[in-house]
Design a protein around this motif. Structure first.
Motif, PDB file in Angstrom:
ATOM      1  N   ASN A 105     -22.307  -0.735  -5.405  1.00  0.00           N
ATOM      2  CA  ASN A 105     -21.465   0.393  -5.825  1.00  0.00           C
ATOM      3  C   ASN A 105     -22.141   1.739  -5.547  1.00  0.00           C
ATOM      4  O   ASN A 105     -21.481   2.723  -5.249  1.00  0.00           O
ATOM      5  CB  ASN A 105     -21.143   0.300  -7.325  1.00  0.00           C
ATOM      6  N   ARG A 106     -23.486   1.766  -5.671  1.00  0.00           N
ATOM      7  CA  ARG A 106     -24.196   3.029  -5.434  1.00  0.00           C
ATOM      8  C   ARG A 106     -24.100   3.395  -3.951  1.00  0.00           C
ATOM      9  O   ARG A 106     -23.968   4.562  -3.604  1.00  0.00           O
ATOM     10  CB  ARG A 106     -25.673   2.905  -5.837  1.00  0.00           C
TER      11      ARG A 106
ATOM     12  N   ILE B  45     -16.311 -12.703   0.148  1.00  0.00           N
ATOM     13  CA  ILE B  45     -15.762 -11.542  -0.557  1.00  0.00           C
ATOM     14  C   ILE B  45     -16.682 -10.331  -0.377  1.00  0.00           C
ATOM     15  O   ILE B  45     -16.226  -9.218  -0.146  1.00  0.00           O
ATOM     16  CB  ILE B  45     -15.567 -11.856  -2.066  1.00  0.00           C
TER      17      ILE B  45
ATOM     18  N   ASN C 253     -16.265  -9.013   3.101  1.00  0.00           N
ATOM     19  CA  ASN C 253     -15.020  -8.244   3.168  1.00  0.00           C
ATOM     20  C   ASN C 253     -15.216  -6.836   2.600  1.00  0.00           C
ATOM     21  O   ASN C 253     -14.754  -5.844   3.166  1.00  0.00           O
ATOM     22  CB  ASN C 253     -13.934  -9.010   2.384  1.00  0.00           C
ATOM     23  N   GLN C 254     -15.958  -6.768   1.484  1.00  0.00           N
ATOM     24  CA  GLN C 254     -16.227  -5.471   0.857  1.00  0.00           C
ATOM     25  C   GLN C 254     -17.067  -4.588   1.797  1.00  0.00           C
ATOM     26  O   GLN C 254     -16.801  -3.388   1.930  1.00  0.00           O
ATOM     27  CB  GLN C 254     -16.975  -5.705  -0.464  1.00  0.00           C
TER      28      GLN C 254
ATOM     29  N   HIS D  78     -15.005  -3.272   4.746  1.00  0.00           N
ATOM     30  CA  HIS D  78     -14.042  -2.210   4.429  1.00  0.00           C
ATOM     31  C   HIS D  78     -14.663  -0.971   3.818  1.00  0.00           C
ATOM     32  O   HIS D  78     -13.997   0.052   3.718  1.00  0.00           O
ATOM     33  CB  HIS D  78     -12.933  -2.767   3.533  1.00  0.00           C
ATOM     34  N   HIS D  79     -15.916  -1.033   3.370  1.00  0.00           N
ATOM     35  CA  HIS D  79     -16.505   0.155   2.735  1.00  0.00           C
ATOM     36  C   HIS D  79     -17.821   0.629   3.351  1.00  0.00           C
ATOM     37  O   HIS D  79     -18.219   1.753   3.138  1.00  0.00           O
ATOM     38  CB  HIS D  79     -16.737  -0.091   1.243  1.00  0.00           C
TER      39      HIS D  79
ATOM     40  N   ARG E 172      -5.697   3.692  -0.022  1.00  0.00           N
ATOM     41  CA  ARG E 172      -7.150   3.702  -0.084  1.00  0.00           C
ATOM     42  C   ARG E 172      -7.501   4.761  -1.093  1.00  0.00           C
ATOM     43  O   ARG E 172      -6.928   5.845  -1.052  1.00  0.00           O
ATOM     44  CB  ARG E 172      -7.741   4.078   1.278  1.00  0.00           C
TER      45      ARG E 172
ATOM     46  N   GLU F  34      -8.236 -12.854   8.158  1.00  0.00           N
ATOM     47  CA  GLU F  34      -9.514 -12.183   7.901  1.00  0.00           C
ATOM     48  C   GLU F  34     -10.165 -12.589   6.588  1.00  0.00           C
ATOM     49  O   GLU F  34     -11.369 -12.559   6.469  1.00  0.00           O
ATOM     50  CB  GLU F  34      -9.314 -10.656   7.906  1.00  0.00           C
ATOM     51  N   LEU F  35      -9.362 -12.951   5.592  1.00  0.00           N
ATOM     52  CA  LEU F  35      -9.958 -13.215   4.287  1.00  0.00           C
ATOM     53  C   LEU F  35      -9.876 -14.685   3.878  1.00  0.00           C
ATOM     54  O   LEU F  35     -10.863 -15.278   3.464  1.00  0.00           O
ATOM     55  CB  LEU F  35      -9.289 -12.347   3.208  1.00  0.00           C
TER      56      LEU F  35
ATOM     57  N   SER G 102     -11.275 -12.896  -7.587  1.00  0.00           N
ATOM     58  CA  SER G 102     -12.014 -12.389  -6.427  1.00  0.00           C
ATOM     59  C   SER G 102     -11.070 -11.997  -5.296  1.00  0.00           C
ATOM     60  O   SER G 102     -11.292 -10.997  -4.607  1.00  0.00           O
ATOM     61  CB  SER G 102     -12.997 -13.449  -5.920  1.00  0.00           C
TER      62      SER G 102
ATOM     63  N   ALA H  98     -10.654  -8.474  -3.354  1.00  0.00           N
ATOM     64  CA  ALA H  98     -10.818  -8.386  -1.904  1.00  0.00           C
ATOM     65  C   ALA H  98      -9.584  -7.762  -1.256  1.00  0.00           C
ATOM     66  O   ALA H  98      -9.698  -6.984  -0.308  1.00  0.00           O
ATOM     67  CB  ALA H  98     -11.089  -9.768  -1.322  1.00  0.00           C
TER      68      ALA H  98
ATOM     69  N   ASP I 230      -9.890  -4.212  -1.687  1.00  0.00           N
ATOM     70  CA  ASP I 230     -10.852  -3.680  -0.719  1.00  0.00           C
ATOM     71  C   ASP I 230     -10.184  -3.444   0.635  1.00  0.00           C
ATOM     72  O   ASP I 230     -10.590  -2.583   1.403  1.00  0.00           O
ATOM     73  CB  ASP I 230     -12.027  -4.651  -0.533  1.00  0.00           C
ATOM     74  N   MET I 231      -9.167  -4.265   0.927  1.00  0.00           N
ATOM     75  CA  MET I 231      -8.467  -4.118   2.204  1.00  0.00           C
ATOM     76  C   MET I 231      -7.412  -3.021   2.132  1.00  0.00           C
ATOM     77  O   MET I 231      -6.718  -2.769   3.116  1.00  0.00           O
ATOM     78  CB  MET I 231      -7.817  -5.449   2.605  1.00  0.00           C
TER      79      MET I 231
ATOM     80  N   GLY J 142     -20.824   1.181 -14.168  1.00  0.00           N
ATOM     81  CA  GLY J 142     -21.484   1.267 -12.867  1.00  0.00           C
ATOM     82  C   GLY J 142     -21.502  -0.050 -12.128  1.00  0.00           C
ATOM     83  O   GLY J 142     -21.696  -0.094 -10.910  1.00  0.00           O
TER      84      GLY J 142
ATOM     85  N   ASN K 240     -19.041  -2.524 -12.847  1.00  0.00           N
ATOM     86  CA  ASN K 240     -17.725  -3.122 -13.115  1.00  0.00           C
ATOM     87  C   ASN K 240     -17.754  -4.184 -14.208  1.00  0.00           C
ATOM     88  O   ASN K 240     -17.133  -5.243 -14.082  1.00  0.00           O
ATOM     89  CB  ASN K 240     -17.120  -3.740 -11.842  1.00  0.00           C
TER      90      ASN K 240
END
Lengths: 270, 976
Positions: free
Chosen positions: A37-38, A69, A72-73, A76-77, B55, B76-77, B118, B122, B125-126, B559, B561
């Motif tokens: 996250n940071r 997962i 994937n994160q 995308h980030h 987003r 993709e996932l 999860s 995800a 996130d997409m 911080g 989650n």
């Protein structure tokens, strides 16, 4: 000499971060565990480091598939800062779950999407999680983490560690292009069936590197063999016949080579 | 909302590992007509196609969850690009000649689905929002099977009825889990005017598990208050007073008759186990029997704490979920001890029925022991491994009396700051619940585990099964350690038995507390206020926080989650006040809740059974018997289990559970190195032998203590820093003849602790481990006492292992071999119990332990192994094949009692306090000098020849076997 700064990436379910941080510190780096996250909050944060390690664990419970997962994160980030990190000549190491993440993001074996969709890591042939020690023979001279010619002994601890390619041709391509970093072998350096190859990996592949040799991913855990007493037979090896052999006690434990080489590379090149 | 259905299959040419293992289990059930099993994962994703993709912080990107996005998601996932392929919609049965049966397994409504959570994250996130995600497993069985076989396969292998729903065939799908919101309706359970029958009926009808005297006490309390209790008040009292939470039997006064002689205890536990600790008064004991776990000093800055729990009833119903939440729960004990410890090691000890039992011999309502064992091991594996805690020590015992009541002991050791071993909640502190959300899972766990099991429990108490999600717990652990480090909370408790009622109620015992139940975050709508208060949903902890620290602690939680919510505050009025949307639903005096429970008085009887020694003819050769004992389930290698546990994560392992030249010999104790910057170690072990309890539970308990201590000593543990834990698992202790053996065992705990100067620091009991079969037969477990132990190791480099190290080294045995084959494995293979149970010489045993420990610390010992099940012969065989070296032994060197003249007794007697020690010839003098005045003798030497030879009287070999045959016999039973 420049200070070598290493980041150990934490995320939900990552659990080998502390010992990885310790292994890096032992090798002379200034290491820090940082939550993903940071990095997402501050995309420039990564620039302060020269080594990033994706440690072992069960990121997000390995839901859907191991490392999926988290991969994937990252896609995308964090794609851009991570690509810049690699392009800047810095080092990336993925251990166990971290290796799975590197493969599932396509960073390993790298070189564009053709290989990304042709190489994966899946369930062990045995169908179960296993903790056991394996011998690894290095297969390439161009991966900066590896000491050429030195066979090393490390533990694996995973349920999804079988490296699979789409077909034999892709396996040959990986070999030809020097992507295979380590193979599982027996004590004498010979390939073999289970348990020598503990998960049924094609071509006995235990680890992969990219075309630059600066990204390494492997299923075994080098951070779990950085002290002689972590060797499963240390009480036989370092106490010959029962008496302690000080000479052998001070020999580098096998896992340290990977961290030492990384730190030395940064010291030399940055 | 549109629902998208994705099915994910293995691509042709890639092995379907899961399907293959299901096929194997179907064959184990005796159904051979299934030719193949294909497995698939199903994702059911609800999404609104009109919601634009977002987003965070950016403008909407195109349309929402449309067909293009669905394809991207599939590729993709949800699917592995190499091994798998997906299908949107419902795939048909494969074409071909074989008949196909389709089975889908869905989670029941309300059951936590971590994968779905999860996938939601995800998808976000997409850049897309999904409404709801569910997952299911689909199986295609190829082959000609009858509907009843399909039903058997679904019930026995594919699904667990407690948490899962089976859909057979092609079309139907269970309804979505959207639930109606709850509307407050305060319910009273009138008690004041009930007669005794009415009180008992109320307790039974509401599953309170309270007896008449307790119900009368509660009635009187409400008569004085001149009101009727609400449902939540009675539930809170029932939970607080449950056997599981207050151990009323062990704390009761007991009138005991031992062979007609009367003994009285005012408080059984206080006068036995606790009393030893009190009398020993060790200054290194920091906090004993008061907190979640017992705490002892580790070094100048740190302490270690240890707790062992049982999770028996839930594991009987749902072996996977039961054992997973067992380990998940015990991990939260050190996390909630003092101001919190970091978990550094797990231990696991199980008792099962024998795994080769015939299906038709299994009582109704009971799962097959093999299925229980596989499920329990998988549950511990998946939870422990995901938490990143090494599972370093354990044992498994088999006896058919555990068929309906498997025992699942889970232990956890934590490392903590020595100055943070006590908590201090204050009035005005906020109550914050951290971690998982609250659902209906685990309702009545505390009261349920205090009762007996019957063949109907499967249906009645399915809601008592809890669902674990280790990643939620790991996330919570990560943030709590950070908050502890900077001192942001005043007290911490885990939501274990009794849920919030247990955690908040206990924490607010001295102060009083008020809680607003509607604030508690829920997994789904519809829970009433009582369900919220007593749910045992996993992965939740409660912390007491000063208002001025709220912002800082929430920042840490947010911080990473981790959900955390203020639900109330500590008041100082010594009352428990519960509200829902501002309306009071409970007000109880803390004193009545915690101290009002009437004291029990119990009767106990012990009659020494009239047993005799069998007469077994002597033989010239015992090869066959040795192999048979090595192949017995209790002795055989547990490598199949051990390797599935990560025993090296955290990088702290020193002596692993598997040792020797091929990393597969049976280690005695485990040693870990808790701190990176110190060579100080911690040795961990256990001891248990229920078979001795069939003769005399007093000697069973002492044998357990001696064995646990031997296992510590063998690896290099200090003799003067041993801490013990007791876990009693017994049958129905309202029966005097069942309580009697427990009293005997408790007396032995006192005697053993005093003799070894090893205090008990924590303990737990699980009573009522009985099962009522459909035909009325009662199966009770044997009296089972687990002793867990830990000790310090000053320098881990002095540790030794049990494998023979070098040819020409000498072998000694320290400790006397007696005519003690009662309850032994040698008698067991002859179908006999015997009478001469192994005793412990309380004067000599601690001396031997002390000298062996000193010899190891001085570096005089190459290997050390204790004699336990199977006696000397088994111990020598294990040392030999673990080391890959031969042993030549001669029984003439054995220090033995006068009546121990028979060869089989010498080989297989299970006398306690015996250690086999390998010594280099150069260390002979120093070692022998050290053992002076102890029973010891040289019994042989290590050899190059890969053979175990044991000679007797005239120098003739009574055992001669090559290492391969020995090892094969030992490994074969669990070569699964």
């Amino acid at each position: 000499m420049a200070e070598v700064r290493a980041i150990v990436l934490r995320a939900a379910g990552i659990n080998c971060d502390m010992e990885t941080e310790y292994a890096l510190e032992q090798a002379g780096a200034k290491a820090e565990c940082v939550h993903i996250n940071r990095l997402i909050e501050d995309k420039k944060l990564l620039e302060q480091f020269q080594i990033i390690v994706f440690p072992g664990g069960f990121s997000y419970g390995d839901d859907v598939a191991a490392g999926k997962i988290l991969a994937n994160q990252i896609i995308h980030h964090l794609s851009e800062p991570l690509q810049k990190f690699i392009d800047d000549g810095k080092l990336v190491l993925g251990i166990c779950n971290g290796f799975q993440v590197l493969v599932k993001t396509g960073i390993l074996p790298g070189n564009g999407s053709a290989k990304q969709e042709a190489v994966t890591i899946t369930y062990n042939d045995s169908g179960k999680f296993e903790d056991r020690w394996v011998y690894l023979a290095p297969q390439t001279g161009k991966c900066i983490f590896i000491e050429p010619g030195r066979q090393i002994y490390l533990p694996i601890a995973h349920g999804e560690g079988k490296v699979v390619t789409k077909d034999e041709a892709m396996l040959e391509e990986l070999k030809a292009e020097g992507h295979i970093a380590f193979k599982y072998v027996d004590e004498n350096g010979e390939e073999g069936d289970y348990p020598i190859n503990p998960n049924g990996s094609m071509g006995s592949i235990a680890g992969l590197t990219d075309s630059t040799g600066r990204v390494l991913g492997l299923m075994p855990h080098p951070e779990r063999h950085v002290r002689p007493t972590q060797h499963p037979r240390w009480s036989r090896l370092y106490k010959i016949g029962g008496t302690r052999d000080e000479g052998r006690e001070t020999r580098d434990a096998d896992g340290t080579t990977i961290f030492n080489n990384a730190v030395k590379y940064i010291q030399k090149n940055f | 909302m549109k629902q998208w259905r994705f099915e994910v299959f293995n691509r042709a040419g890639f092995a379907d590992v899961h399907g293959a293992s299901v096929l194997e289990e179907i064959k184990e059930l005796g159904i051979h007509s299934v030719e193949a099993v294909q497995s698939a994962t199903v994702f059911l994703i609800e999404a609104d196609p009109s919601t634009p993709r977002l987003r965070s912080g950016q403008a909407a990107l195109g349309t929402g969850f449309d067909k293009d996005f669905a394809r991207r998601l599939g590729k993709e996932l949800l699917t592995d690009p190499v091994c798998e392929e997906y299908y949107i919609g419902r795939s048909r049965a494969p074409a071909g000649l074989a008949k196909a049966t389709l089975i889908e397994v869905h989670l029941k409504s309300g059951v936590t689905d971590p994968v779905a959570e999860s996938v939601m994250t995800a998808i976000a996130d997409m850049g897309v929002e999904a409404g709801n995600v569910r997952t299911a497993r689909k199986y295609v069985l190829l082959g000609d099977i009858t509907p009843s076989q399909t039903d058997t396969i679904a019930k026995k292998i594919l699904a667990n009825d407690c948490i899962e729903e089976v859909v057979i065939g092609n079309e139907a799908e269970p309804p979505s889990s959207h639930l109606k919101p709850y509307e407050l309706q305060i319910v009273h359970w009138p008690i004041r005017d009930l007669d005794d029958d009415g009180l008992i009926a109320l307790s039974k009808e509401k599953d309170l598990f309270l007896n008449l005297v307790e119900m009368q006490t509660i009635q009187k309390y409400y008569q004085q208050l001149a009101k009727e209790p609400t449902d939540i008040e009675l539930e809170a009292i029932a939970q607080t007073w449950s056997e599981h939470c207050v151990h009323k039997t062990l704390k009761s006064s007991v009138d005991m008759s031992i062979d007609g002689k009367q003994v009285h205890f005012d408080n059984l536990l206080k006068e036995t186990v606790f009393n030893a600790t009190k009398e020993l008064n060790k200054k290194w004991c920091i906090s004993v029997f008061v907190d979640n776990a017992g705490v002892v000093e580790f070094d100048e800055d740190s302490a270690v704490c240890f707790k062992v729990e049982t999770h028996n009833h839930p594991s009987a119903l749902d072996p996977y979920g039961g054992s997973a939440t067992g380990i998940g729960g015990v991990i939260r004990d050190p996390m909630g001890t003092g101001l919190g410890a970091k978990p550094i090691a797990n231990t696991d000890i199980f008792c099962f029925g024998e795994p080769d039992k015939k299906l038709e011999d299994i009582p109704k309502g009971v799962l097959h022991p093999r299925r229980i064992m596989k499920g329990v091991v998988a549950g511990v594996r998946d939870y422990g491994n995901r938490m990143g805690i090494p599972t370093v020590n354990g044992a498994i015992y088999f006896d058919d009396r555990y068929l309906a009541n498997p025992l699942v002991y889970c232990g956890n050791i934590g490392l903590m700051d020595k100055h943070k071993c006590f908590e201090n909640p204050q009035s005005g502190n906020l109550v914050i619940v951290v971690g998982g959300r609250t659902g209906r899972d685990g309702i009545h766990g505390a009261t349920f585990s205090s009762g007996q099991m019957t063949h109907e429990y499967e249906t009645i108490f399915s809601h008592a099964v809890q669902i674990g999600n280790p990643i939620t717990e790991k996330k919570m652990l990560d943030v709590l350690l950070q908050a502890n480090k900077v001192g942001l909370y005043e007290a911490i408790a885990d939501c274990g038995a009794g849920g919030l009622s247990g955690a908040v109620g206990e924490m607010g015992k001295e102060l009083g507390v008020e809680v607003n139940l509607e604030k508690v975050p829920l997994k789904y709508a519809g829970l009433n206020y009582t369900e919220i208060w007593i749910s045992e949903a996993q992965e939740r902890m409660v912390v007491a926080v000063k208002p001025e620290n709220l912002e800082a602690i929430m920042k840490i939680f947010d911080g990473e989650n981790v959900q955390a919510t203020v639900i109330g505050k500590f008041t100082g009025d010594k009352k428990l006040t519960l509200r829902y949307n501002g309306q009071e639903v409970a007000k109880l005096d803390m004193e009545f809740l915690h101290e009002g429970i009437p004291k029990y008085s119990r009767k106990a009887v012990w009659k020494t059974p009239q047993l005799t020694e069998p007469s077994i003819p002597e033989k010239n050769n015992y090869n066959k018997q040795l192999l048979q004992i090595l192949s017995s389930y209790n002795v055989a290698s547990k490598e199949w289990v051990i390797r599935q546990y990560d025993h090296e994560v955290q990088g702290n392992s020193v002596v692993k559970p598997l040792v020797g030249v091929n990393n597969d010999g049976p280690g005695d104790g485990a040693v870990i190195k808790p701190k990176f910057d110190s060579d100080k170690g911690l040795a961990i072990s256990c001891g248990m032998n229920p078979m001795y309890g069939d003769i005399d539970p007093y000697w069973m308990a002492l044998a357990g203590i001696d064995e646990a201590i031997r296992n510590l000593i063998c690896v290099g543990g200090r003799v003067d820093r041993i801490a013990l834990l007791d876990n009693f698992c017994w049958g129905d202790c309202t029966k005097p003849e069942t309580l009697g053996p427990l009293v005997r065992a408790a007396q032995a705990c006192y005697d053993g602790a005093i003799a070894f100067e090893a205090p008990f620091i924590s303990g737990k009991d699980s009573l009522n481990n009985e099962f009522s079969c459909e035909d009325g037969t009662q199966i009770s477990i044997p009296s089972t006492l687990l002793i867990s132990a830990m000790s310090l190791v000053d320098d881990i480099k002095t540790c030794v292992t049990m494998d023979a190290k070098k040819a020409s080294n000498l072998l000694f045995i320290v400790g006397e071999t007696k005519n003690e084959l009662g309850g032994s494995h040698y008698y067991k293979i002859h179908g006999q119990l015997g009478a001469n149970v192994p005793k412990v010489d309380l004067e000599t045993a601690p001396k031997i332990a002390g000298k062996i420990s000193a010899a190891i610390a001085d570096g005089l010992v190459a290997s050390c192994h204790d004699c336990s099940e199977g006696g000397l012969a088994v111990a020598l065989a294990e040392m030999a094949f673990a080391g890959g070296l031969g042993i030549e032994a001669d029984l003439r060197g054995l220090p033995k009692a006068a009546d121990c003249s028979r060869i089989d007794t010498q080989l297989f007697s299970e006398s306690n306090s015996r250690y086999i020690v390998e010594v280099e010839p150069g260390n002979y003098d120093a070692f022998a000098k050290m053992m002076l005045n102890l029973p010891f003798g040289q019994i042989g030497k290590v050899t190059e020849e890969k053979t175990l030879v044991i000679k007797a009287r005239d120098g003739k070999a009574v055992i001669k076997l090559d290492l391969d045959s020995l090892k094969q016999a030992w490994q074969k039973p669990f070569d699964w």
